[in-house]
Design a protein around this motif. Structure first.
Motif, PDB file in Angstrom:
ATOM      1  N   ALA A 235      37.280  41.108  39.894  1.00  0.00           N
ATOM      2  CA  ALA A 235      38.195  41.545  40.941  1.00  0.00           C
ATOM      3  C   ALA A 235      37.460  42.409  41.958  1.00  0.00           C
ATOM      4  CB  ALA A 235      39.376  42.312  40.346  1.00  0.00           C
ATOM      5  N   ILE A 236      37.996  42.422  43.176  1.00  0.00           N
ATOM      6  CA  ILE A 236      37.480  43.244  44.265  1.00  0.00           C
ATOM      7  C   ILE A 236      38.595  44.183  44.704  1.00  0.00           C
ATOM      8  CG2 ILE A 236      36.592  43.213  46.646  1.00  0.00           C
ATOM      9  CD1 ILE A 236      35.641  40.333  46.094  1.00  0.00           C
ATOM     10  N   ALA A 237      38.257  45.428  44.979  1.00  0.00           N
ATOM     11  CA  ALA A 237      39.240  46.394  45.466  1.00  0.00           C
ATOM     12  C   ALA A 237      38.974  46.684  46.931  1.00  0.00           C
ATOM     13  CB  ALA A 237      39.183  47.683  44.655  1.00  0.00           C
TER      14      ALA A 237
ATOM     15  N   ALA B 216      44.315  36.452  44.198  1.00  0.00           N
ATOM     16  CA  ALA B 216      45.154  37.146  43.216  1.00  0.00           C
ATOM     17  C   ALA B 216      44.389  38.266  42.520  1.00  0.00           C
ATOM     18  CB  ALA B 216      45.677  36.155  42.172  1.00  0.00           C
ATOM     19  N   GLN B 217      43.059  38.211  42.580  1.00  0.00           N
ATOM     20  CA  GLN B 217      42.238  39.251  41.953  1.00  0.00           C
ATOM     21  C   GLN B 217      41.744  40.277  42.981  1.00  0.00           C
ATOM     22  OE1 GLN B 217      43.481  37.393  39.298  1.00  0.00           O
ATOM     23  NE2 GLN B 217      41.932  35.940  39.986  1.00  0.00           N
TER      24      GLN B 217
ATOM     25  N   LEU C  13      43.216  51.466  40.671  1.00  0.00           N
ATOM     26  CA  LEU C  13      42.126  50.865  39.881  1.00  0.00           C
ATOM     27  C   LEU C  13      42.426  50.918  38.396  1.00  0.00           C
ATOM     28  CD1 LEU C  13      39.029  52.228  41.836  1.00  0.00           C
ATOM     29  CD2 LEU C  13      39.885  49.876  41.804  1.00  0.00           C
ATOM     30  N   ALA C  14      43.015  52.023  37.948  1.00  0.00           N
ATOM     31  CA  ALA C  14      43.385  52.134  36.535  1.00  0.00           C
ATOM     32  C   ALA C  14      44.453  51.098  36.182  1.00  0.00           C
ATOM     33  CB  ALA C  14      43.892  53.544  36.241  1.00  0.00           C
ATOM     34  N   ALA C  15      45.404  50.890  37.077  1.00  0.00           N
ATOM     35  CA  ALA C  15      46.444  49.888  36.832  1.00  0.00           C
ATOM     36  C   ALA C  15      45.844  48.487  36.791  1.00  0.00           C
ATOM     37  CB  ALA C  15      47.516  49.977  37.919  1.00  0.00           C
ATOM     38  N   ALA C  16      44.866  48.218  37.643  1.00  0.00           N
ATOM     39  CA  ALA C  16      44.206  46.913  37.637  1.00  0.00           C
ATOM     40  C   ALA C  16      43.473  46.682  36.325  1.00  0.00           C
ATOM     41  CB  ALA C  16      43.233  46.825  38.809  1.00  0.00           C
TER      42      ALA C  16
ATOM     43  N   LEU D  52      41.839  43.210  34.748  1.00  0.00           N
ATOM     44  CA  LEU D  52      40.913  42.967  35.843  1.00  0.00           C
ATOM     45  C   LEU D  52      39.700  43.894  35.723  1.00  0.00           C
ATOM     46  CD1 LEU D  52      43.345  42.693  38.897  1.00  0.00           C
ATOM     47  CD2 LEU D  52      42.438  40.855  37.474  1.00  0.00           C
ATOM     48  N   ARG D  53      38.550  43.359  36.016  1.00  0.00           N
ATOM     49  CA  ARG D  53      37.340  44.180  36.094  1.00  0.00           C
ATOM     50  C   ARG D  53      36.911  44.241  37.558  1.00  0.00           C
ATOM     51  NH1 ARG D  53      31.328  42.983  33.550  1.00  0.00           N
ATOM     52  NH2 ARG D  53      30.279  44.732  34.595  1.00  0.00           N
TER      53      ARG D  53
END
Length: 496
Positions: free
Chosen positions: A182-184, A205-206, A227-230, A235-236
């Protein structure tokens, strides 16, 4: 055929081009974009084409002059004070001269043997610009690539391959326990990052959307929660993407805090500084990018705020070995088996382009001839002009300013009488009005502005890229906006 390559003809053609460009650059009238019906333009273009198909046609100087004149007349007038719509820049004229030479000598720069000086110049500019980034000498890397979108994609590819070493060869995230890649990103991230997620096989979606504060910057505290929720969703997040001069409003994310947050969570921090990284060369503005030395990679478009022809994008890595991780291929026809001092400067194994224009030459030449102050002075002047435009807007009761500009991008809305009370119906009408105003101003041809949706409602957007644009020009624009809005609303009432 030999006459086509005649040197004297080359000189005559060049003089024709220089004459047309000299006239173009001398025109400081206030003008925007004159849109021509595509069918009309197509007919004009076809009329300039030879009808001879059996042999090489005789050269026609008038035809060439017509082609060049049509080319110049139908583009955005980037050198005009009325051009405020995009992040396209009117180039320093000397940069155009260098591009002209580059086109004729035709030295593809992905490999040292094909373009020796461009590759050396690339190394020199890397060292010059890193003085403002602050990475340890000898450890970082800088590559040129064709545009910010490609630079963002390349950096994300390197970040993904570092976090998921088997992805390149095997596809997918690797071991089941690795989590989904995943990308933030911030809510206002450039669309090229979302596009990159699809290209990389990560999927939209990621993409983890990080909340913004009132200045439309990523909020580090709320970002940590996101990020914690992801992570709880499996998700990484292998990369956090921050903006240094977002495309929508020119916001600068807090890089210092975001770097610490990303590294605590084992993620790469990529900074999309396509627009705003150029502020690094200014002593007065450099603090906008505080913490940039903690980033893992940086995209920097010189064709925006360094005023050279597009494309000219610089992709920086804090650690040189990371630049080698984006691509993992062998090709005997271009990659040498035994590296030597010459092939050490090759970049073909680290960029998408096998054939690449020597885009660094215009930037390096300007830097060599004029020095840093040319860029710093112009950038500071553009930011001052934008701050003055903001002050002008605050004095206008029928305009709503949406943010204090951090650089040279300013967004606002025209709220004429009757649209001052917020509500769903009024917001919809306000949105439609801003879109119509932008289109009407563009069609009028005196000014060229853009629009952007902010919190779901359209806003007018100006980008001051021309040092000749003054506060008086901005006041003229506001007058035209008012006049356009009045016409639009009068016509709408008459059609009811």
């Amino acid at each position: 055929m030999k006459e086509v390559f005649d040197v004297q003809l080359f000189r005559e053609n060049s003089e024709t081009a220089v004459g047309i460009l000299e006239k173009h650059l001398s025109d400081q009238s206030v003008r925007g974009l004159e849109l021509v019906d595509p069918a009309v333009l197509s007919r004009a273009a076809r009329a300039l084409m030879t009808t001879e198909h059996e042999r090489v046609a005789d050269f026609d100087g008038a035809k060439l002059a017509g082609i060049l004149d049509l080319y110049v007349r139908t583009g955005i007038a980037v050198h005009s004070p009325g051009s405020m719509g995009r992040q396209f820049s009117g180039v320093v004229p000397l940069a155009g001269v260098v591009e002209f030479v580059s086109s004729v000598v035709n030295q593809p720069s992905s490999f040292y043997e094909a373009a020796q000086l461009p590759n050396v110049a690339e190394q020199i500019m890397a060292e010059e610009l890193n003085r403002f980034i602050g990475w340890p000498a000898g450890r970082f890397e800088m590559l040129t690539t064709s545009g910010g979108s490609l630079a963002n994609l390349t950096a994300l590819l390197a970040a993904r391959n570092k976090a998921f070493p088997d992805f390149w060869a095997e596809g997918g995230p690797g071991a089941a326990g690795d989590g989904r890649p995943a990308i933030a990103v911030g809510e206002d991230v450039h669309y090229s990052v979302s596009r990159a997620a699809g290209v990389l096989g990560i999927g939209e979606a990621q993409i983890v959307r990080l909340p913004l504060n009132e200045e439309r910057q990523i909020c580090p505290v709320r970002a940590e929660t996101a990020l914690a929720a992801a992570e709880r969703r499996g998700l990484r997040v292998f990369c956090v993407v921050a903006s240094a001069g977002s495309t929508s409003v020119g916001a600068f994310d807090p890089l210092d805090e975001l770097a610490d947050l990303a590294h605590r969570r084992g993620a790469w921090l990529h900074v999309d500084g396509a627009h705003g990284a150029s502020l690094l060369v200014s002593d007065r503005l450099r603090a906008k990018l505080r913490g940039i030395a903690k980033a893992d990679s940086l995209t920097w478009d010189a064709h925006k705020m360094m005023f050279v022809p597009a494309p000219c994008t610089l992709l920086f890595y804090r650690e040189r070995e990371h630049s080698l991780g984006a691509f993992r291929q062998q090709a005997s026809y271009v990659f040498d088996e035994e590296p030597d001092p010459y092939t050490a400067l090759d970049s073909g194994d680290r960029t998408f382009e096998c054939t690449k224009r020597p885009m660094i030459m215009a930037l390096w030449t300007l830097w060599s001839v004029y020095g840093r102050a040319l860029f710093a002075d112009k950038i500071e002047q553009l930011c001052r002009a934008t701050a003055l435009a903001y002050e002008v807007l605050l004095e206008q009761p029928d305009f709503e300013v949406l943010h204090r500009p951090e650089a040279n991008i300013l967004c606002f809305r025209h709220r004429p009488a009757g649209l001052s009370d917020p509500g769903p119906a009024d917001e919809r009408e306000l949105h439609r009005l801003q879109v119509a105003i932008r289109n009407r101003v563009k069609q009028n041809g005196t000014f060229f502005i853009s629009k952007v949706d902010i919190d779901g409602t359209a806003a007018l957007r100006v980008v001051l890229m021309n040092h000749e644009t003054t506060t008086e020009h901005f006041r003229m624009l506001l007058h035209e906006i008012r006049h356009a809005a009045q016409d639009i609303r009068t016509t709408a009432r008459g059609n009811r």
